[in-house]
Scaffold this motif. Structure first.
Motif, PDB file in Angstrom:
ATOM      1  N   ARG A 184       6.451   0.869 -14.800  1.00 13.89           N
ATOM      2  CA  ARG A 184       5.629   2.085 -14.712  1.00 13.89           C
ATOM      3  C   ARG A 184       4.207   1.651 -14.362  1.00 13.89           C
ATOM      4  NH1 ARG A 184       2.465   4.396 -18.429  1.00 13.89           N
ATOM      5  NH2 ARG A 184       3.381   3.083 -20.066  1.00 13.89           N
ATOM      6  N   LEU A 185       3.650   2.199 -13.283  1.00 15.65           N
ATOM      7  CA  LEU A 185       2.376   1.703 -12.799  1.00 15.65           C
ATOM      8  C   LEU A 185       1.614   2.790 -12.057  1.00 15.65           C
ATOM      9  CD1 LEU A 185       2.985  -0.438  -9.614  1.00 15.65           C
ATOM     10  CD2 LEU A 185       4.801   0.830 -10.712  1.00 15.65           C
ATOM     11  N   TRP A 186       0.338   2.527 -11.867  1.00 13.92           N
ATOM     12  CA  TRP A 186      -0.532   3.346 -11.027  1.00 13.92           C
ATOM     13  C   TRP A 186      -0.756   2.620  -9.708  1.00 13.92           C
ATOM     14  CZ3 TRP A 186      -2.199   8.198 -11.979  1.00 13.92           C
ATOM     15  CH2 TRP A 186      -2.199   8.666 -13.292  1.00 13.92           C
ATOM     16  N   SER A 187      -0.946   3.379  -8.654  1.00 14.60           N
ATOM     17  CA  SER A 187      -1.348   2.780  -7.385  1.00 14.60           C
ATOM     18  C   SER A 187      -2.097   3.812  -6.565  1.00 14.60           C
ATOM     19  CB  SER A 187      -0.139   2.265  -6.598  1.00 14.60           C
ATOM     20  OG  SER A 187      -0.551   1.713  -5.360  1.00 14.60           O
ATOM     21  N   GLU A 188      -3.250   3.431  -6.048  1.00 18.02           N
ATOM     22  CA  GLU A 188      -4.043   4.331  -5.210  1.00 18.02           C
ATOM     23  C   GLU A 188      -3.678   4.220  -3.737  1.00 18.02           C
ATOM     24  OE1 GLU A 188      -8.129   3.577  -5.917  1.00 18.02           O
ATOM     25  OE2 GLU A 188      -8.066   4.137  -8.043  1.00 18.02           O
ATOM     26  N   ILE A 189      -2.988   3.142  -3.353  1.00 20.68           N
ATOM     27  CA  ILE A 189      -2.701   2.920  -1.922  1.00 20.68           C
ATOM     28  C   ILE A 189      -1.223   2.697  -1.665  1.00 20.68           C
ATOM     29  CG2 ILE A 189      -5.005   2.017  -1.448  1.00 20.68           C
ATOM     30  CD1 ILE A 189      -3.842  -0.783  -1.619  1.00 20.68           C
ATOM     31  N   GLY A 190      -0.356   3.016  -2.633  1.00 16.68           N
ATOM     32  CA  GLY A 190       1.062   2.814  -2.437  1.00 16.68           C
ATOM     33  C   GLY A 190       1.517   1.438  -2.901  1.00 16.68           C
ATOM     34  N   LEU A 191       2.795   1.151  -2.702  1.00 16.23           N
ATOM     35  CA  LEU A 191       3.391  -0.130  -3.089  1.00 16.23           C
ATOM     36  C   LEU A 191       3.610  -0.990  -1.850  1.00 16.23           C
ATOM     37  CD1 LEU A 191       6.058   1.224  -5.607  1.00 16.23           C
ATOM     38  CD2 LEU A 191       3.716   0.492  -6.081  1.00 16.23           C
ATOM     39  N   ALA A 192       3.686  -2.293  -2.058  1.00 17.07           N
ATOM     40  CA  ALA A 192       3.835  -3.189  -0.918  1.00 17.07           C
ATOM     41  C   ALA A 192       4.429  -4.520  -1.367  1.00 17.07           C
ATOM     42  CB  ALA A 192       2.484  -3.430  -0.230  1.00 17.07           C
ATOM     43  N   ALA A 193       4.976  -5.238  -0.397  1.00 18.16           N
ATOM     44  CA  ALA A 193       5.405  -6.623  -0.586  1.00 18.16           C
ATOM     45  C   ALA A 193       4.933  -7.396   0.630  1.00 18.16           C
ATOM     46  CB  ALA A 193       6.927  -6.705  -0.716  1.00 18.16           C
ATOM     47  N   PHE A 194       4.239  -8.510   0.427  1.00 23.31           N
ATOM     48  CA  PHE A 194       3.799  -9.351   1.538  1.00 23.31           C
ATOM     49  C   PHE A 194       4.040 -10.793   1.123  1.00 23.31           C
ATOM     50  CE2 PHE A 194       0.451  -7.193  -0.714  1.00 23.31           C
ATOM     51  CZ  PHE A 194      -0.265  -8.202  -1.337  1.00 23.31           C
ATOM     52  N   GLU A 195       4.858 -11.461   1.911  1.00 22.94           N
ATOM     53  CA  GLU A 195       5.375 -12.758   1.483  1.00 22.94           C
ATOM     54  C   GLU A 195       4.508 -13.942   1.894  1.00 22.94           C
ATOM     55  OE1 GLU A 195       9.488 -13.505   2.014  1.00 22.94           O
ATOM     56  OE2 GLU A 195      10.072 -11.407   1.924  1.00 22.94           O
ATOM     57  N   ASP A 196       4.167 -14.048   3.186  1.00 25.97           N
ATOM     58  CA  ASP A 196       3.536 -15.280   3.645  1.00 25.97           C
ATOM     59  C   ASP A 196       2.020 -15.207   3.654  1.00 25.97           C
ATOM     60  OD1 ASP A 196       3.648 -13.380   5.553  1.00 25.97           O
ATOM     61  OD2 ASP A 196       4.337 -14.681   7.178  1.00 25.97           O
ATOM     62  N   HIS A 197       1.424 -14.008   3.835  1.00 26.99           N
ATOM     63  CA  HIS A 197      -0.025 -13.866   3.811  1.00 26.99           C
ATOM     64  C   HIS A 197      -0.337 -12.388   3.627  1.00 26.99           C
ATOM     65  CE1 HIS A 197       1.158 -13.156   8.011  1.00 26.99           C
ATOM     66  NE2 HIS A 197       0.112 -12.359   8.065  1.00 26.99           N
ATOM     67  N   GLU A 198      -1.596 -12.107   3.337  1.00 24.90           N
ATOM     68  CA  GLU A 198      -1.997 -10.726   3.133  1.00 24.90           C
ATOM     69  C   GLU A 198      -2.004  -9.967   4.452  1.00 24.90           C
ATOM     70  OE1 GLU A 198      -5.641 -10.382   1.069  1.00 24.90           O
ATOM     71  OE2 GLU A 198      -4.939 -11.433  -0.725  1.00 24.90           O
ATOM     72  N   LEU A 199      -1.795  -8.659   4.328  1.00 26.31           N
ATOM     73  CA  LEU A 199      -1.735  -7.807   5.512  1.00 26.31           C
ATOM     74  C   LEU A 199      -3.096  -7.665   6.158  1.00 26.31           C
ATOM     75  CD1 LEU A 199       0.521  -4.907   4.212  1.00 26.31           C
ATOM     76  CD2 LEU A 199       1.178  -6.684   5.808  1.00 26.31           C
ATOM     77  N   THR A 200      -3.141  -7.635   7.480  1.00 25.36           N
ATOM     78  CA  THR A 200      -4.332  -7.246   8.218  1.00 25.36           C
ATOM     79  C   THR A 200      -4.101  -5.846   8.768  1.00 25.36           C
ATOM     80  OG1 THR A 200      -3.541  -8.143  10.325  1.00 25.36           O
ATOM     81  CG2 THR A 200      -4.726  -9.648   8.853  1.00 25.36           C
ATOM     82  N   SER A 201      -5.161  -5.252   9.299  1.00 28.86           N
ATOM     83  CA  SER A 201      -5.046  -3.870   9.780  1.00 28.86           C
ATOM     84  C   SER A 201      -4.052  -3.755  10.927  1.00 28.86           C
ATOM     85  CB  SER A 201      -6.428  -3.361  10.222  1.00 28.86           C
ATOM     86  OG  SER A 201      -6.962  -4.197  11.238  1.00 28.86           O
ATOM     87  N   ASP A 202      -3.883  -4.826  11.713  1.00 28.08           N
ATOM     88  CA  ASP A 202      -2.955  -4.765  12.838  1.00 28.08           C
ATOM     89  C   ASP A 202      -1.502  -4.973  12.427  1.00 28.08           C
ATOM     90  OD1 ASP A 202      -5.103  -4.403  14.506  1.00 28.08           O
ATOM     91  OD2 ASP A 202      -5.344  -6.560  14.888  1.00 28.08           O
ATOM     92  N   GLU A 203      -1.293  -5.473  11.206  1.00 27.84           N
ATOM     93  CA  GLU A 203       0.060  -5.802  10.781  1.00 27.84           C
ATOM     94  C   GLU A 203       0.648  -4.807   9.795  1.00 27.84           C
ATOM     95  OE1 GLU A 203      -0.135 -10.664  10.928  1.00 27.84           O
ATOM     96  OE2 GLU A 203      -0.922  -9.616   9.170  1.00 27.84           O
ATOM     97  N   VAL A 204      -0.078  -3.801   9.394  1.00 24.89           N
ATOM     98  CA  VAL A 204       0.439  -2.831   8.426  1.00 24.89           C
ATOM     99  C   VAL A 204       1.581  -2.050   9.065  1.00 24.89           C
ATOM    100  CG1 VAL A 204      -0.100  -0.793   7.057  1.00 24.89           C
ATOM    101  CG2 VAL A 204      -1.761  -2.635   7.255  1.00 24.89           C
ATOM    102  N   PRO A 205       2.763  -2.068   8.468  1.00 23.58           N
ATOM    103  CA  PRO A 205       3.902  -1.370   9.082  1.00 23.58           C
ATOM    104  C   PRO A 205       3.697   0.147   9.097  1.00 23.58           C
ATOM    105  CG  PRO A 205       4.612  -2.955   7.404  1.00 23.58           C
ATOM    106  CD  PRO A 205       3.141  -2.793   7.254  1.00 23.58           C
ATOM    107  N   ALA A 206       4.239   0.780  10.132  1.00 23.93           N
ATOM    108  CA  ALA A 206       4.209   2.236  10.206  1.00 23.93           C
ATOM    109  C   ALA A 206       5.250   2.809   9.244  1.00 23.93           C
ATOM    110  CB  ALA A 206       4.484   2.700  11.636  1.00 23.93           C
ATOM    111  N   LEU A 207       4.873   3.874   8.549  1.00 19.76           N
ATOM    112  CA  LEU A 207       5.769   4.494   7.580  1.00 19.76           C
ATOM    113  C   LEU A 207       6.705   5.471   8.280  1.00 19.76           C
ATOM    114  CD1 LEU A 207       3.362   5.267   4.583  1.00 19.76           C
ATOM    115  CD2 LEU A 207       4.900   3.323   4.881  1.00 19.76           C
ATOM    116  N   HIS A 208       7.973   5.417   7.919  1.00 19.86           N
ATOM    117  CA  HIS A 208       8.966   6.384   8.410  1.00 19.86           C
ATOM    118  C   HIS A 208       9.036   7.535   7.406  1.00 19.86           C
ATOM    119  CE1 HIS A 208      10.363   3.571  11.499  1.00 19.86           C
ATOM    120  NE2 HIS A 208      10.310   2.630  10.567  1.00 19.86           N
ATOM    121  N   HIS A 209       8.731   8.748   7.915  1.00 26.34           N
ATOM    122  CA  HIS A 209       8.691   9.932   7.073  1.00 26.34           C
ATOM    123  C   HIS A 209       7.727   9.757   5.892  1.00 26.34           C
ATOM    124  CE1 HIS A 209      12.009  11.580   9.365  1.00 26.34           C
ATOM    125  NE2 HIS A 209      12.713  10.476   9.132  1.00 26.34           N
ATOM    126  N   ASP A 210       6.638   9.035   6.146  1.00 22.57           N
ATOM    127  CA  ASP A 210       5.607   8.795   5.128  1.00 22.57           C
ATOM    128  C   ASP A 210       6.170   8.148   3.875  1.00 22.57           C
ATOM    129  OD1 ASP A 210       3.576   9.911   6.699  1.00 22.57           O
ATOM    130  OD2 ASP A 210       4.036  11.929   5.989  1.00 22.57           O
TER     131      ASP A 210
END
Length: 420
Positions: free
Chosen positions: A283-309
């Motif tokens: 049970r948690l709070w999140s202001e920007i949603g949930l994510a998993a990033f394995e090898d390095h942190e996300l950059t603005s060009d690498e953020v995946p597009a959401l399907h149906h938000d």
């Protein structure tokens, strides 16, 4: 004199800005007086021309003493407003060392000239006007030697001393800076140091003894104060008791809401239709949603597009969209084979492919880091299918939103929308 007056007219565009050092505190009474400087500055040329006209007319009509007296009033106003610029600059340079830094950035002489050049011509014109209407020397000598003048001078001196006695202790003193505060938590500790560290953000240059006196005065007037109560909490027992009660009430409300949300998460726990490899809940709070990033942190060009938000992925990255206004009941399940599709009681269900390049697939709030959900890549690095279920919160009851994540082996990259 008129030549000097009209040549200075162009300099009115560059006005002295009172208090150009932002960290200098100026008393409200001083500001009330300084407000009159602006209209007087714009009227300076007119006042000097008026003084010239009055003096010229009084000489023509034989009323030179009356004209001399009347002339000194507008000339004095001009001298007061335009001559105070240098005084204010000197006071600010003496009161705040950051003013020297401000002028140094401009080049010291260049900075002083930039602030004072507009006043020079009009001050010189006013001094010329005063010289033109000066009292003859023999009359001035007779006036200063008279008994009436001596009595008035003694009375003025005594009155001046009495007026300045209340502020005789307003000399500068030590100022506790941020470096002296260290790890002090101003609102949890009590005492003078905590108060000074707490108040420095609002009063960065006020000496310590003045600041403490101000805080104790506010404490004596509590609760009828004109500052935020948190300012005086460290040195005011009455304010501290009220503050502690409010903090305790807020913490109790947070604990109550956490208990209600946890009960809602427990009641709606998912029952798998086939045996999973593992089940994890958080049970948690999140202001920007949930994510998993394995090898390095996300950059603005690498953020995946959401399907149906709801969910999107790229190799090594997975993002789940959630609302920021409610807590999240997160359930993560792993399977060795594709589980049955479940859409009942869910608002959206979307299934996508995910490639794990390192075998370290952990879903978390990106701002707070990993929680209790373990690594979902139970077969190591490779390709998986991720099915995300979403149920909106019950807004009228202020209950949390629900996320169910099912992870199982699969090489397909196809996006399947089971429920919009």
């Amino acid at each position: 004199m008129l030549g000097i007056i009209f040549r200075s007219g162009g300099s009115l565009a560059l006005l002295w800005q009172v208090g150009f050092c932002s960290s200098v505190e100026i008393d409200s009474g001083v500001w009330a007086m300084l407000r009159w400087r602006t209209p007087l500055r714009y009227a300076a040329v007119f006042l000097l021309v008026l003084a010239f006209g009055v003096h010229w007319g009084s000489v023509r009509r034989g009323c030179e003493p009356v004209g001399r007296t009347i002339t000194r009033v507008p000339v004095g106003a001009v001298l007061l407003t335009h001559g105070s610029g240098a005084l204010i600059l000197a006071l600010e340079l003496g009161a705040d060392r950051y003013c020297w830094t401000t002028l140094d950035k401009l080049g010291f002489l260049r900075g002083v000239r930039a602030f004072l050049i507009a006043d020079v011509a009009l001050v010189l014109a006013a001094l010329c006007a005063l010289a033109a209407v000066r009292v003859p020397r023999h009359r001035l000598r007779r006036l200063t030697r008279s008994r009436r003048f001596k009595r008035a001078a003694v009375g003025a001196a005594a009155s001046g001393l009495l007026c300045f006695l209340p502020v005789a202790d307003l000399g500068s003193g030590p100022v506790t800076g941020r470096d002296a505060c260290g790890t002090v938590e101003p609102l949890t500790l009590r005492g003078a140091l905590s108060f000074l560290c707490n108040a420095r953000s609002s009063f960065p240059t006020m000496p310590d003894h003045h600041l403490l006196a101000y805080g104790r005065k506010q404490c004596a007037a509590y609760p009828n104060i004109h500052v935020d109560v948190s300012l005086i909490v460290p040195i005011c027992p009455a304010a501290a008791r009220q503050w502690d009660r409010e903090i305790a009430a807020e913490e109790a409300e947070i604990e109550r809401r956490d208990a209600v949300n946890q009960a809602a998460c427990d009641r709606s726990g998912h029952q798998p239709l086939i045996t999973p490899v593992g089940v994890a809940r958080d049970r948690l709070w999140s202001e920007i949603g949930l994510a998993a990033f394995e090898d390095h942190e996300l950059t603005s060009d690498e953020v995946p597009a959401l399907h149906h938000d709801l969910v999107g992925s790229t190799p090594g990255h997975l993002v789940i969209g959630t609302g920021a206004e409610a807590q999240i009941c997160l359930t993560a399940e792993t399977y060795r084979r594709r589980p049955p599709v479940e859409v009942k009681f869910w608002d959206k269900v979307v299934e996508i492919g995910y490639e794990s390049p390192t075998g370290d697939f952990v879903i978390m709030d990106p701002m707070s880091g990993p929680g209790t959900v373990p690594n979902l890549a139970f077969l190591g690095k490779g390709h998986y299918r991720v099915r995300v279920h979403y149920r909106e919160p019950l807004w009228e009851r202020d209950l949390p939103q629900h996320i169910l994540v099912m992870v199982f082996p699969g090489a397909s990259e196809r996006v399947i929308t089971h429920k919009r």
